[in-house]
Design a protein around this motif. Sequence first.
Motif, PDB file in Angstrom:
ATOM      1  N   TRP A 101       6.797  -5.040  -6.970  1.00  0.00           N
ATOM      2  CA  TRP A 101       6.034  -3.795  -7.015  1.00  0.00           C
ATOM      3  C   TRP A 101       6.736  -2.693  -6.229  1.00  0.00           C
ATOM      4  O   TRP A 101       7.281  -2.943  -5.162  1.00  0.00           O
ATOM      5  CB  TRP A 101       4.647  -4.003  -6.410  1.00  0.00           C
ATOM      6  N   THR A 102       6.658  -1.476  -6.761  1.00  0.00           N
ATOM      7  CA  THR A 102       7.056  -0.274  -6.047  1.00  0.00           C
ATOM      8  C   THR A 102       5.811   0.582  -5.902  1.00  0.00           C
ATOM      9  O   THR A 102       5.172   0.921  -6.911  1.00  0.00           O
ATOM     10  CB  THR A 102       8.130   0.520  -6.812  1.00  0.00           C
ATOM     11  N   VAL A 103       5.445   0.899  -4.683  1.00  0.00           N
ATOM     12  CA  VAL A 103       4.333   1.806  -4.433  1.00  0.00           C
ATOM     13  C   VAL A 103       4.949   3.157  -4.099  1.00  0.00           C
ATOM     14  O   VAL A 103       5.710   3.284  -3.144  1.00  0.00           O
ATOM     15  CB  VAL A 103       3.444   1.308  -3.267  1.00  0.00           C
ATOM     16  N   PHE A 104       4.649   4.145  -4.915  1.00  0.00           N
ATOM     17  CA  PHE A 104       5.260   5.462  -4.764  1.00  0.00           C
ATOM     18  C   PHE A 104       4.536   6.285  -3.701  1.00  0.00           C
ATOM     19  O   PHE A 104       3.315   6.225  -3.574  1.00  0.00           O
ATOM     20  CB  PHE A 104       5.251   6.207  -6.101  1.00  0.00           C
ATOM     21  N   THR A 105       5.310   7.068  -2.975  1.00  0.00           N
ATOM     22  CA  THR A 105       4.732   8.005  -2.012  1.00  0.00           C
ATOM     23  C   THR A 105       4.223   9.226  -2.758  1.00  0.00           C
ATOM     24  O   THR A 105       4.576   9.462  -3.920  1.00  0.00           O
ATOM     25  CB  THR A 105       5.778   8.463  -0.977  1.00  0.00           C
ATOM     26  N   GLY A 106       3.417  10.028  -2.088  1.00  0.00           N
ATOM     27  CA  GLY A 106       2.940  11.267  -2.684  1.00  0.00           C
ATOM     28  C   GLY A 106       4.091  12.193  -3.067  1.00  0.00           C
ATOM     29  O   GLY A 106       4.064  12.848  -4.115  1.00  0.00           O
TER      30      GLY A 106
END
Length: 131
Positions: A101-106
């Motif tokens: 998983w890649t959780v993207f920053t704002g």
Amino acid sequence: LSSVDSWVPPKIAYTAMHGIGHDAAVRSFDTFGLPPFLAVPGQCKPDPTFPTVSFPNPEEKGALDIAMEFAKTNNCDLVLANDPDADRMAVAERDRQTGEWTVFTGDQIGTMLGHWLWESVGKDCGKPVAV
């Protein structure tokens, strides 16, 4: 991408994180002709006690754990999450090959939206895009 024969559209899981965003997300997907998402059970109805998260901010570490596990179980590629009052959004993407998983920053989400806007509208509009 949709013109590539092997392209498969992403399957999306959505969580309102016990807030008010679920109905608006359903309407948005319908309005834009997107296939329906899978709602994370137990997190789509408003509940001010936020029973499944320690802090209902999708940017907090661990806040997306239930949604990502649901997505993995249901073979979803993306997780979209709103905070309880639906004024913030988080996005996570599962790599189809590795399962990571890649959780993207704002900032990353904003950059991708800006790039999409430029590519789809800005560069061919004939008017200044930014002043």
